[in-house]
Scaffold this active site. Structure first.
Site, short mmCIF file in Angstrom:
data_model
loop_
_atom_site.label_atom_id
_atom_site.label_comp_id
_atom_site.label_asym_id
_atom_site.label_seq_id
_atom_site.Cartn_x
_atom_site.Cartn_y
_atom_site.Cartn_z
N ASP A 110 139.67 -47.62 -12.14
CA ASP A 110 139.96 -46.32 -11.55
C ASP A 110 140.80 -46.53 -10.30
O ASP A 110 140.53 -47.44 -9.51
CB ASP A 110 138.67 -45.60 -11.14
CG ASP A 110 138.20 -44.61 -12.21
OD1 ASP A 110 139.05 -44.09 -12.93
OD2 ASP A 110 136.98 -44.39 -12.30
N ASN A 118 147.90 -37.01 -5.53
CA ASN A 118 148.48 -35.88 -6.25
C ASN A 118 148.49 -34.61 -5.40
O ASN A 118 149.51 -33.91 -5.32
CB ASN A 118 147.69 -35.61 -7.54
CG ASN A 118 148.12 -36.53 -8.68
OD1 ASN A 118 149.25 -37.01 -8.70
ND2 ASN A 118 147.22 -36.77 -9.61
N HIS A 123 152.55 -34.64 -7.32
CA HIS A 123 152.29 -35.37 -8.57
C HIS A 123 153.29 -36.49 -8.81
O HIS A 123 152.98 -37.48 -9.47
CB HIS A 123 152.28 -34.39 -9.75
CG HIS A 123 151.02 -33.59 -9.83
ND1 HIS A 123 150.79 -32.47 -9.06
CD2 HIS A 123 149.89 -33.77 -10.57
CE1 HIS A 123 149.59 -31.99 -9.33
NE2 HIS A 123 149.03 -32.75 -10.25
N ASP A 127 152.35 -40.22 -9.82
CA ASP A 127 152.93 -40.95 -10.96
C ASP A 127 153.44 -42.32 -10.52
O ASP A 127 153.28 -43.31 -11.25
CB ASP A 127 154.10 -40.15 -11.56
CG ASP A 127 153.63 -38.91 -12.31
OD1 ASP A 127 152.40 -38.79 -12.54
OD2 ASP A 127 154.48 -38.08 -12.66
N GLU A 153 143.99 -41.35 -14.54
CA GLU A 153 144.26 -42.60 -13.82
C GLU A 153 143.35 -43.74 -14.28
O GLU A 153 143.33 -44.81 -13.66
CB GLU A 153 144.10 -42.38 -12.31
CG GLU A 153 142.69 -42.42 -11.77
CD GLU A 153 141.90 -41.13 -12.00
OE1 GLU A 153 140.82 -41.00 -11.40
OE2 GLU A 153 142.34 -40.27 -12.79
#
Length: 213
Positions: A110, A118, A123, A127, A153
């Site tokens: 994680d 985000n 976002h 990414d 994620e």
């Protein structure tokens, strides 16, 4: 490549021989009605054999093109476009093929505070972070290991023929390499990892996944 060359040679030898056999049979069965020579019939048969060869090679090449195209299509369907990792579809498919005699470990990853990246920075930044972590993972696993974007994620690594102590070494290496990533001007990237092994931590795939999660 070796198999293709062997098949080409086999076709090159086989097809003319078949042609000669056809020619001989044609001579014995048909040509007595017309009074032609054996050499003429065998020559026609040889030509026929070479024609068969080139037709067969043409079909074989077209088959290879279609086969390669299908393989590429399947691969594209199993790759996550953002990270370059295998996707959940590939994971589910590969897990169905895992044998009960295999020894393997899983690493569940994680990205810490991913929602913060985000929500606070956009976002696109999220990414980029996900992509950086994915590339770090790919660079620090063995060539026969597989990494999958499990969802959001979450990333899962499947380490075949790998016991838990070795999996711990690989996971720790990934964690440290991720900590060293340059993510300025945004907060540093850290990850949390869970490790489990089969059959030590579960009698089936689902239990092993649950254990490392």
């Amino acid at each position: 490549v070796h198999m293709k060359l062997t098949l080409n040679k086999a076709l090159l030898i086989t097809m003319p021989i078949i042609g000669i056999v056809y020619g001989s049979l044609f001579h014995k069965v048909i040509m007595p009605l017309f009074g032609d020579s054996l050499v003429h019939c065998m020559t026609l048969g040889l030509v026929f054999g070479f024609i068969n060869y080139f037709v067969a090679i043409g079909i074989y090449k077209k088959y290879n093109i279609v086969k390669k195209s299908n393989w590429q299509l399947k691969r594209d369907l199993e790759i996550d476009k953002l990270t370059g990792l295998l996707n959940r579809r590939a994971f589910d498919s590969d897990m169905e093929e895992m044998s009960s005699s295999d020894v393997y470990s899983m690493v569940f990853i994680d990205i810490d505070n991913f929602r913060k990246f985000n929500n606070e920075f956009g976002h696109q930044t999220g990414d980029i972070v996900l992509n950086k972590v994915s590339q770090t993972i790919k660079a620090n696993i063995r060539t026969h290991d597989k990494a999958y974007r499990y969802g959001g994620e979450e990333i899962v690594i499947v380490l075949k023929d790998c016991e838990k102590n070795k999996a711990l070494e690989i996971a720790e290496k990934i964690r440290l390499k991720t900590n060293q990533l340059d993510n300025a001007p945004f907060p540093p990237i850290t990850i949390s990892l869970g490790i489990s092994s089969y059959p030590e931590d579960g009698s089936d795939i689902e239990k092993v996944i649950e254990a490392c999660d």
